[in-house]
Design a protein around this motif. Sequence first.
Motif, mmCIF file in Angstrom:
data_model
loop_
_atom_site.group_PDB
_atom_site.id
_atom_site.type_symbol
_atom_site.label_atom_id
_atom_site.label_comp_id
_atom_site.label_asym_id
_atom_site.label_seq_id
_atom_site.Cartn_x
_atom_site.Cartn_y
_atom_site.Cartn_z
ATOM 1 N N LYS A 1 0.849 -1.188 0.000
ATOM 2 C CA LYS A 1 0.000 0.000 0.000
ATOM 3 C C LYS A 1 0.882 1.235 0.000
ATOM 4 C CE LYS A 1 -3.516 -2.388 2.626
ATOM 5 N NZ LYS A 1 -4.175 -2.525 3.905
ATOM 6 N N ASN A 2 0.392 2.275 -0.623
ATOM 7 C CA ASN A 2 1.105 3.541 -0.652
ATOM 8 C C ASN A 2 0.881 4.232 0.699
ATOM 9 O OD1 ASN A 2 2.318 5.940 -1.188
ATOM 10 N ND2 ASN A 2 1.150 6.373 -3.036
ATOM 11 N N THR A 3 1.841 4.108 1.600
ATOM 12 C CA THR A 3 1.665 4.627 2.954
ATOM 13 C C THR A 3 1.575 6.144 2.991
ATOM 14 O OG1 THR A 3 4.066 4.556 3.316
ATOM 15 C CG2 THR A 3 2.778 2.641 4.037
ATOM 16 N N ALA A 4 2.222 6.823 2.046
ATOM 17 C CA ALA A 4 2.160 8.286 2.029
ATOM 18 C C ALA A 4 0.743 8.764 1.728
ATOM 19 C CB ALA A 4 3.140 8.846 1.008
ATOM 20 N N SER A 5 0.093 8.129 0.768
ATOM 21 C CA SER A 5 -1.268 8.558 0.438
ATOM 22 C C SER A 5 -2.241 8.201 1.557
ATOM 23 C CB SER A 5 -1.727 7.945 -0.875
ATOM 24 O OG SER A 5 -1.825 6.543 -0.764
ATOM 25 N N ALA B 1 -1.444 8.090 4.782
ATOM 26 C CA ALA B 1 -1.179 9.069 5.842
ATOM 27 C C ALA B 1 -1.778 10.431 5.496
ATOM 28 C CB ALA B 1 0.325 9.191 6.071
ATOM 29 N N LYS B 2 -1.690 10.814 4.230
ATOM 30 C CA LYS B 2 -2.259 12.096 3.787
ATOM 31 C C LYS B 2 -3.771 12.109 3.960
ATOM 32 C CE LYS B 2 -2.172 15.142 -0.239
ATOM 33 N NZ LYS B 2 -1.694 15.290 -1.618
ATOM 34 N N GLU B 3 -4.426 11.015 3.592
ATOM 35 C CA GLU B 3 -5.875 10.934 3.734
ATOM 36 C C GLU B 3 -6.281 10.962 5.210
ATOM 37 O OE1 GLU B 3 -9.685 11.068 2.659
ATOM 38 O OE2 GLU B 3 -7.964 11.223 1.315
ATOM 39 N N ARG B 4 -5.543 10.274 6.054
ATOM 40 C CA ARG B 4 -5.840 10.290 7.490
ATOM 41 C C ARG B 4 -5.669 11.684 8.065
ATOM 42 N NH1 ARG B 4 -2.854 4.724 9.403
ATOM 43 N NH2 ARG B 4 -4.397 3.303 8.520
ATOM 44 N N LEU B 5 -4.641 12.396 7.618
ATOM 45 C CA LEU B 5 -4.420 13.767 8.084
ATOM 46 C C LEU B 5 -5.561 14.677 7.648
ATOM 47 C CD1 LEU B 5 -2.556 15.730 9.530
ATOM 48 C CD2 LEU B 5 -1.364 16.083 7.375
ATOM 49 N N ARG B 6 -6.063 14.493 6.439
ATOM 50 C CA ARG B 6 -7.212 15.287 5.977
ATOM 51 C C ARG B 6 -8.433 15.041 6.852
ATOM 52 N NH1 ARG B 6 -7.048 14.547 -0.564
ATOM 53 N NH2 ARG B 6 -5.240 15.863 -0.914
ATOM 54 N N ILE B 7 -8.645 13.790 7.232
ATOM 55 C CA ILE B 7 -9.782 13.459 8.091
ATOM 56 C C ILE B 7 -9.631 14.112 9.454
ATOM 57 C CG2 ILE B 7 -10.923 11.558 9.305
ATOM 58 C CD1 ILE B 7 -10.262 9.828 6.817
ATOM 59 N N ILE B 8 -8.427 14.063 10.011
ATOM 60 C CA ILE B 8 -8.177 14.671 11.330
ATOM 61 C C ILE B 8 -8.382 16.173 11.279
ATOM 62 C CG2 ILE B 8 -6.362 15.164 13.022
ATOM 63 C CD1 ILE B 8 -5.277 12.333 12.420
ATOM 64 N N VAL B 9 -7.875 16.830 10.233
ATOM 65 C CA VAL B 9 -8.033 18.284 10.101
ATOM 66 C C VAL B 9 -9.500 18.649 9.954
ATOM 67 C CG1 VAL B 9 -7.551 20.242 8.576
ATOM 68 C CG2 VAL B 9 -5.712 18.699 9.229
ATOM 69 N N ALA B 10 -10.238 17.888 9.162
ATOM 70 C CA ALA B 10 -11.669 18.161 8.992
ATOM 71 C C ALA B 10 -12.417 17.992 10.309
ATOM 72 C CB ALA B 10 -12.251 17.230 7.937
ATOM 73 N N GLN B 11 -12.068 16.982 11.094
ATOM 74 C CA GLN B 11 -12.712 16.781 12.389
ATOM 75 C C GLN B 11 -12.378 17.908 13.345
ATOM 76 O OE1 GLN B 11 -11.376 12.882 13.526
ATOM 77 N NE2 GLN B 11 -13.119 11.872 12.569
ATOM 78 N N GLU B 12 -11.142 18.381 13.328
ATOM 79 C CA GLU B 12 -10.748 19.493 14.196
ATOM 80 C C GLU B 12 -11.519 20.757 13.844
ATOM 81 O OE1 GLU B 12 -8.679 19.885 16.886
ATOM 82 O OE2 GLU B 12 -8.714 17.702 16.914
ATOM 83 N N ARG B 13 -11.685 21.008 12.571
ATOM 84 C CA ARG B 13 -12.411 22.205 12.139
ATOM 85 C C ARG B 13 -13.863 22.164 12.586
ATOM 86 N NH1 ARG B 13 -10.111 22.827 6.007
ATOM 87 N NH2 ARG B 13 -8.105 23.707 6.598
ATOM 88 N N THR B 14 -14.496 21.009 12.461
ATOM 89 C CA THR B 14 -15.900 20.910 12.860
ATOM 90 C C THR B 14 -16.053 20.920 14.369
ATOM 91 O OG1 THR B 14 -15.829 18.496 12.727
ATOM 92 C CG2 THR B 14 -16.615 19.684 10.785
ATOM 93 N N SER B 15 -15.098 20.365 15.088
ATOM 94 C CA SER B 15 -15.216 20.348 16.545
ATOM 95 C C SER B 15 -14.954 21.721 17.147
ATOM 96 C CB SER B 15 -14.260 19.312 17.150
ATOM 97 O OG SER B 15 -12.918 19.700 16.974
ATOM 98 N N ARG B 16 -14.090 22.481 16.519
ATOM 99 C CA ARG B 16 -13.838 23.833 17.025
ATOM 100 C C ARG B 16 -15.034 24.722 16.783
ATOM 101 N NH1 ARG B 16 -8.411 25.117 14.174
ATOM 102 N NH2 ARG B 16 -10.007 25.735 12.720
ATOM 103 N N GLY B 17 -15.654 24.576 15.655
ATOM 104 C CA GLY B 17 -16.820 25.379 15.320
ATOM 105 C C GLY B 17 -16.479 26.793 14.877
ATOM 106 N N ALA B 18 -15.225 27.138 14.821
ATOM 107 C CA ALA B 18 -14.825 28.484 14.425
ATOM 108 C C ALA B 18 -14.130 28.432 13.067
ATOM 109 C CB ALA B 18 -13.879 29.071 15.465
#
Length: 87
Positions: free
Chosen positions: A11-15, A17-34
Amino acid sequence: MGLFDFLTAKKNTASIAKERLRIIVAQERTSRGAPDYLPLLQRELLEVIRKYVSVDVDAVKVDLVKDGDHDVLDISVSLPDGRTATA
């Protein structure tokens, strides 16, 4: 590591990891609400205010408040008693 691991497609571990990071950033944005622009807005307001009044970094507060169906931008500036100009 198993004996036959070399036979399976790697598996392409870089891709992944990139997708997981996108999910984490999206969750942080929605949880902050700002929105992301609030810290930048706060820094820019502080710079403009400092042109005229000597204030602390914590003197400017910018918050986004929900008021029913509307979002209200709440800006609070604590001015010092002396109000001495820096320019």
